[in-house]
Design a protein around this motif. Sequence first.
Motif, PDB file in Angstrom:
ATOM      1  N   VAL A  57       0.832  -1.217   0.000  1.00 63.18           N
ATOM      2  CA  VAL A  57       0.000   0.000   0.000  1.00 63.18           C
ATOM      3  C   VAL A  57       0.862   1.261   0.000  1.00 63.18           C
ATOM      4  O   VAL A  57       0.641   2.155  -0.832  1.00 63.18           O
ATOM      5  N   PRO A  58       1.881   1.364   0.866  1.00 69.77           N
ATOM      6  CA  PRO A  58       2.743   2.554   0.770  1.00 69.77           C
ATOM      7  C   PRO A  58       3.469   2.657  -0.569  1.00 69.77           C
ATOM      8  O   PRO A  58       3.652   3.762  -1.088  1.00 69.77           O
ATOM      9  N   ALA A  59       3.872   1.520  -1.134  1.00 71.06           N
ATOM     10  CA  ALA A  59       4.537   1.555  -2.444  1.00 71.06           C
ATOM     11  C   ALA A  59       3.628   2.185  -3.485  1.00 71.06           C
ATOM     12  O   ALA A  59       4.059   3.046  -4.256  1.00 71.06           O
ATOM     13  N   ASN A  60       2.376   1.769  -3.498  1.00 75.29           N
ATOM     14  CA  ASN A  60       1.430   2.321  -4.473  1.00 75.29           C
ATOM     15  C   ASN A  60       1.130   3.791  -4.196  1.00 75.29           C
ATOM     16  O   ASN A  60       1.000   4.583  -5.124  1.00 75.29           O
ATOM     17  N   ARG A  61       1.030   4.168  -2.933  1.00 75.80           N
ATOM     18  CA  ARG A  61       0.750   5.567  -2.601  1.00 75.80           C
ATOM     19  C   ARG A  61       1.933   6.464  -2.945  1.00 75.80           C
ATOM     20  O   ARG A  61       1.757   7.557  -3.458  1.00 75.80           O
ATOM     21  N   ILE A  62       3.146   6.002  -2.655  1.00 81.11           N
ATOM     22  CA  ILE A  62       4.341   6.792  -2.965  1.00 81.11           C
ATOM     23  C   ILE A  62       4.556   6.862  -4.472  1.00 81.11           C
ATOM     24  O   ILE A  62       4.921   7.903  -5.014  1.00 81.11           O
ATOM     25  N   GLY A  63       4.306   5.750  -5.168  1.00 79.04           N
ATOM     26  CA  GLY A  63       4.617   5.673  -6.591  1.00 79.04           C
ATOM     27  C   GLY A  63       3.570   6.223  -7.533  1.00 79.04           C
ATOM     28  O   GLY A  63       3.881   6.559  -8.675  1.00 79.04           O
ATOM     29  N   SER A  64       2.331   6.346  -7.080  1.00 82.65           N
ATOM     30  CA  SER A  64       1.245   6.734  -7.980  1.00 82.65           C
ATOM     31  C   SER A  64       1.230   8.230  -8.305  1.00 82.65           C
ATOM     32  O   SER A  64       1.392   9.075  -7.425  1.00 82.65           O
ATOM     33  N   MET A  65       1.002   8.526  -9.571  1.00 77.42           N
ATOM     34  CA  MET A  65       0.842   9.923  -9.995  1.00 77.42           C
ATOM     35  C   MET A  65      -0.323  10.588  -9.256  1.00 77.42           C
ATOM     36  O   MET A  65      -0.297  11.796  -9.027  1.00 77.42           O
ATOM     37  N   THR A  66      -1.312   9.790  -8.880  1.00 79.55           N
ATOM     38  CA  THR A  66      -2.480  10.311  -8.166  1.00 79.55           C
ATOM     39  C   THR A  66      -2.067  10.992  -6.864  1.00 79.55           C
ATOM     40  O   THR A  66      -2.701  11.959  -6.438  1.00 79.55           O
ATOM     41  N   THR A  67      -1.019  10.501  -6.236  1.00 83.37           N
ATOM     42  CA  THR A  67      -0.555  11.051  -4.959  1.00 83.37           C
ATOM     43  C   THR A  67       0.812  11.724  -5.082  1.00 83.37           C
ATOM     44  O   THR A  67       1.553  11.833  -4.111  1.00 83.37           O
ATOM     45  N   GLY A  68       1.161  12.137  -6.292  1.00 79.64           N
ATOM     46  CA  GLY A  68       2.401  12.882  -6.515  1.00 79.64           C
ATOM     47  C   GLY A  68       3.611  12.039  -6.878  1.00 79.64           C
ATOM     48  O   GLY A  68       4.729  12.549  -6.931  1.00 79.64           O
ATOM     49  N   GLY A  69       3.396  10.765  -7.144  1.00 82.57           N
ATOM     50  CA  GLY A  69       4.503   9.881  -7.513  1.00 82.57           C
ATOM     51  C   GLY A  69       4.798   9.918  -8.999  1.00 82.57           C
ATOM     52  O   GLY A  69       4.088  10.579  -9.774  1.00 82.57           O
ATOM     53  N   PRO A  70       5.796   9.180  -9.420  1.00 87.47           N
ATOM     54  CA  PRO A  70       6.226   9.240 -10.811  1.00 87.47           C
ATOM     55  C   PRO A  70       5.518   8.278 -11.773  1.00 87.47           C
ATOM     56  O   PRO A  70       5.721   8.375 -12.980  1.00 87.47           O
ATOM     57  N   PHE A  71       4.692   7.337 -11.261  1.00 84.55           N
ATOM     58  CA  PHE A  71       4.170   6.280 -12.118  1.00 84.55           C
ATOM     59  C   PHE A  71       2.660   6.360 -12.306  1.00 84.55           C
ATOM     60  O   PHE A  71       1.919   6.653 -11.369  1.00 84.55           O
ATOM     61  N   SER A  72       2.227   6.028 -13.531  1.00 86.67           N
ATOM     62  CA  SER A  72       0.797   5.867 -13.784  1.00 86.67           C
ATOM     63  C   SER A  72       0.343   4.546 -13.170  1.00 86.67           C
ATOM     64  O   SER A  72       1.172   3.703 -12.798  1.00 86.67           O
ATOM     65  N   LEU A  73      -0.952   4.350 -13.091  1.00 90.91           N
ATOM     66  CA  LEU A  73      -1.495   3.114 -12.534  1.00 90.91           C
ATOM     67  C   LEU A  73      -1.026   1.898 -13.334  1.00 90.91           C
ATOM     68  O   LEU A  73      -0.625   0.878 -12.762  1.00 90.91           O
TER      69      LEU A  73
END
Length: 122
Positions: A57-73
């Motif tokens: 869950v933290p990996a997805n939250r940190i990594g997702s563009m939705t939450t300011g991360g660099p990766f799309s879903l």
Amino acid sequence: MKALYTILLLLTSNIFMTFAWYGNLKLTEMRLIDNWPLILIILASWGVALIEYSFLVPANRIGSMTTGGPFSLVQLKVIQEVISLIVFMIISIKVFKMGEFTWNQLIAFGFLILAVYFIFKK
């Protein structure tokens, strides 16, 4: 830096996931839980899966563009699947002693690398 954290968390998550799914088979082979009732094995696997989710869950939250991360879903999912398969192959060979890599497995990994390339191509 978020990309690195995401990948490290996904790697850790997938190590726990592999043991949550398949660890009971190794423990049974070692005759440590071969007499346990299935419900107890399921509950123990859920306990390991809880640890896995604590990294996923933290990996997805940190990594997702939705939450300011660099990766799309889609990119997150492909990264997770590639890591999952790599971790599974290493654990199946090293822990479960399933043998060496075969030529078709190496070709499959090559296609996974191509999948990552194409998913990140603009």
